[in-house]
Structure formats: structure tokens, C-alpha cells
Write an enzyme that holds these catalytic residues in place. Structure first.
Site, PDB file in Angstrom:
ATOM      1  N   HIS A 100       6.837   2.591   3.966  1.00 15.32           N
ATOM      2  CA  HIS A 100       5.836   2.557   5.035  1.00 15.32           C
ATOM      3  C   HIS A 100       5.820   1.206   5.710  1.00 15.32           C
ATOM      4  O   HIS A 100       6.087   0.179   5.108  1.00 15.32           O
ATOM      5  CB  HIS A 100       4.444   2.918   4.508  1.00 15.32           C
ATOM      6  CG  HIS A 100       4.001   2.106   3.323  1.00 15.32           C
ATOM      7  ND1 HIS A 100       4.433   2.366   2.044  1.00 15.32           N
ATOM      8  CD2 HIS A 100       3.175   1.033   3.230  1.00 15.32           C
ATOM      9  CE1 HIS A 100       3.886   1.494   1.198  1.00 15.32           C
ATOM     10  NE2 HIS A 100       3.123   0.665   1.904  1.00 15.32           N
ATOM     11  N   HIS A 102       3.432  -1.332   7.808  1.00 19.42           N
ATOM     12  CA  HIS A 102       2.066  -1.692   8.194  1.00 19.42           C
ATOM     13  C   HIS A 102       2.123  -2.259   9.613  1.00 19.42           C
ATOM     14  O   HIS A 102       2.841  -3.232   9.861  1.00 19.42           O
ATOM     15  CB  HIS A 102       1.507  -2.791   7.284  1.00 19.42           C
ATOM     16  CG  HIS A 102       1.286  -2.384   5.857  1.00 19.42           C
ATOM     17  ND1 HIS A 102       0.038  -2.037   5.366  1.00 19.42           N
ATOM     18  CD2 HIS A 102       2.139  -2.286   4.808  1.00 19.42           C
ATOM     19  CE1 HIS A 102       0.152  -1.762   4.067  1.00 19.42           C
ATOM     20  NE2 HIS A 102       1.404  -1.899   3.705  1.00 19.42           N
TER      21      HIS A 102
HETATM   22  P1  DGP Z   1       1.371  -1.143   0.064  1.00 18.40           P
HETATM   23  O1  DGP Z   1       0.597  -2.152  -0.698  1.00 18.40           O
HETATM   24  O2  DGP Z   1       2.350  -1.780   1.038  1.00 18.40           O
HETATM   25  O3  DGP Z   1       2.023  -0.102  -0.816  1.00 18.40           O
HETATM   26  O4  DGP Z   1       0.304  -0.417   0.976  1.00 18.40           O
HETATM   27  C1  DGP Z   1      -0.208   0.847   0.733  1.00 18.40           C
HETATM   28  C2  DGP Z   1      -1.327   1.060   1.699  1.00 18.40           C
HETATM   29  O5  DGP Z   1      -1.663   2.426   1.680  1.00 18.40           O
HETATM   30  C3  DGP Z   1      -2.610   0.288   1.371  1.00 18.40           C
HETATM   31  O6  DGP Z   1      -2.880  -0.640   2.416  1.00 18.40           O
HETATM   32  C4  DGP Z   1      -3.685   1.349   1.292  1.00 18.40           C
HETATM   33  C5  DGP Z   1      -3.039   2.565   1.898  1.00 18.40           C
HETATM   34  N1  DGP Z   1      -3.436   3.818   1.287  1.00 18.40           N
HETATM   35  C6  DGP Z   1      -3.333   4.149  -0.038  1.00 18.40           C
HETATM   36  N2  DGP Z   1      -3.777   5.397  -0.235  1.00 18.40           N
HETATM   37  C7  DGP Z   1      -4.139   5.873   0.992  1.00 18.40           C
HETATM   38  C8  DGP Z   1      -4.673   7.126   1.428  1.00 18.40           C
HETATM   39  O7  DGP Z   1      -4.908   8.063   0.668  1.00 18.40           O
HETATM   40  N3  DGP Z   1      -4.924   7.236   2.760  1.00 18.40           N
HETATM   41  C9  DGP Z   1      -4.673   6.226   3.654  1.00 18.40           C
HETATM   42  N4  DGP Z   1      -4.971   6.450   4.928  1.00 18.40           N
HETATM   43  N5  DGP Z   1      -4.169   5.041   3.260  1.00 18.40           N
HETATM   44  C10 DGP Z   1      -3.915   4.876   1.945  1.00 18.40           C
END
Ligand code: DGP
Length: 115
Positions: A100, A102
């Protein structure tokens, strides 16, 4: 991947605030935003991390950047600027094991962000 939270978001099994979607890519608002605009842009194909990219994914990854460009304009952060971050692996702070990007913007960013 059955237990991947982002795959569940792709399949709409978990609700999310989608800001962009096509057949290969989906983008939705981060559940814990660190900036006024914090969007996650992901391939629908389950790729665990940046380290798992294959040559066949090159076109898809290029498209992700075009989509980021579109979303940045759509979200009104293109003119003032923004940041794109990919966390990879444990030390990189990757929590969700589905590649992903950001997209962060909407305020002046410091050097240290997302960790
Ligand atoms: P990372 O630390 O790069 O793996 O970021 C994962 C991101 O994903 C973190 O900023 C929070 C987001 N995240 C985790 N679970 C969910 C979810 O269920 N829904 C959404 N919209 N974001 C999520």
C-alpha cells in the site's frame, strides 16, 4: 488472501471510505489518519510487500502513481504538495501485509512522519 484486511476491504466485506476504484486499484481513507488527507492506494492483486513485486507488476505499479496523481488533484493537495510513503517489512513499520501507498497531505509535513 482470506485473512488480509485490505483484501476484505477490496471485497467490501469491511467498510471503508473509498475515494477511487477501478478494476486493478482501490484507494480509501486511512482509519488512523496522520494528516488531513491520508489515503491508502493499493493494488487489488494481493502483493505482500514491495519486496514481492515481480517484473509482471511493473505496469500496475506505474499505474498506481498515475492514480495517486489523480487523487492528489481530487483531494485538493496537488498544488501545495504531498508525500507518498511505502513501508516495507518490520523495520519499515509495515503493519498490513498487502502492498500500500500512503498519500499524505493537507498540512506542512515535517521530516518525521508515519513512525
Ligand atoms: P502500514 O503501517 O504502512 O502497514 O500502514 C497500515 C495502515 O492501514 C495504517 O495507517 C492504518 C491502516 N488501516 C489498518 N486497518 C485498516 C482498516 O481496516 N481500514 C482502513 N481504512 N485503514 C486501515
Amino acid at each position: 488472501m482470506e485473512d488480509c484486511i485490505f483484501c476484505k476491504i477490496i471485497k467490501k466485506e469491511i467498510p471503508s471510505k473509498i475515494v477511487y476504484e477501478d478494476e486493478e486499484i482501490i484507494a480509501f481513507r486511512d482509519i488512523k489518519p496522520v494528516t488531513p488527507v491520508h489515503v491508502l492506494v493499493i493494488p487489488k492483486k494481493h502483493i505482500e510487500s514491495l519486496l514481492d513485486l515481480k517484473e509482471e507488476d511493473e505496469k500496475l505499479i506505474g499505474k498506481i502513481y498515475t492514480v495517486i496523481n489523480k487523487i492528489a488533484r481530487q483531494e485538493g493537495i496537488a498544488e501545495k504538495g504531498f508525500r507518498v510513503i511505502v513501508n516495507c517489512g518490520e523495520d519499515g513499520g509495515q503493519e498490513v501485509k498487502h502492498l500500500h501507498y500512503h498519500l499524505l497531505g493537507g498540512r506542512k509535513l515535517g521530516i518525521k512522519i508515519c513512525g
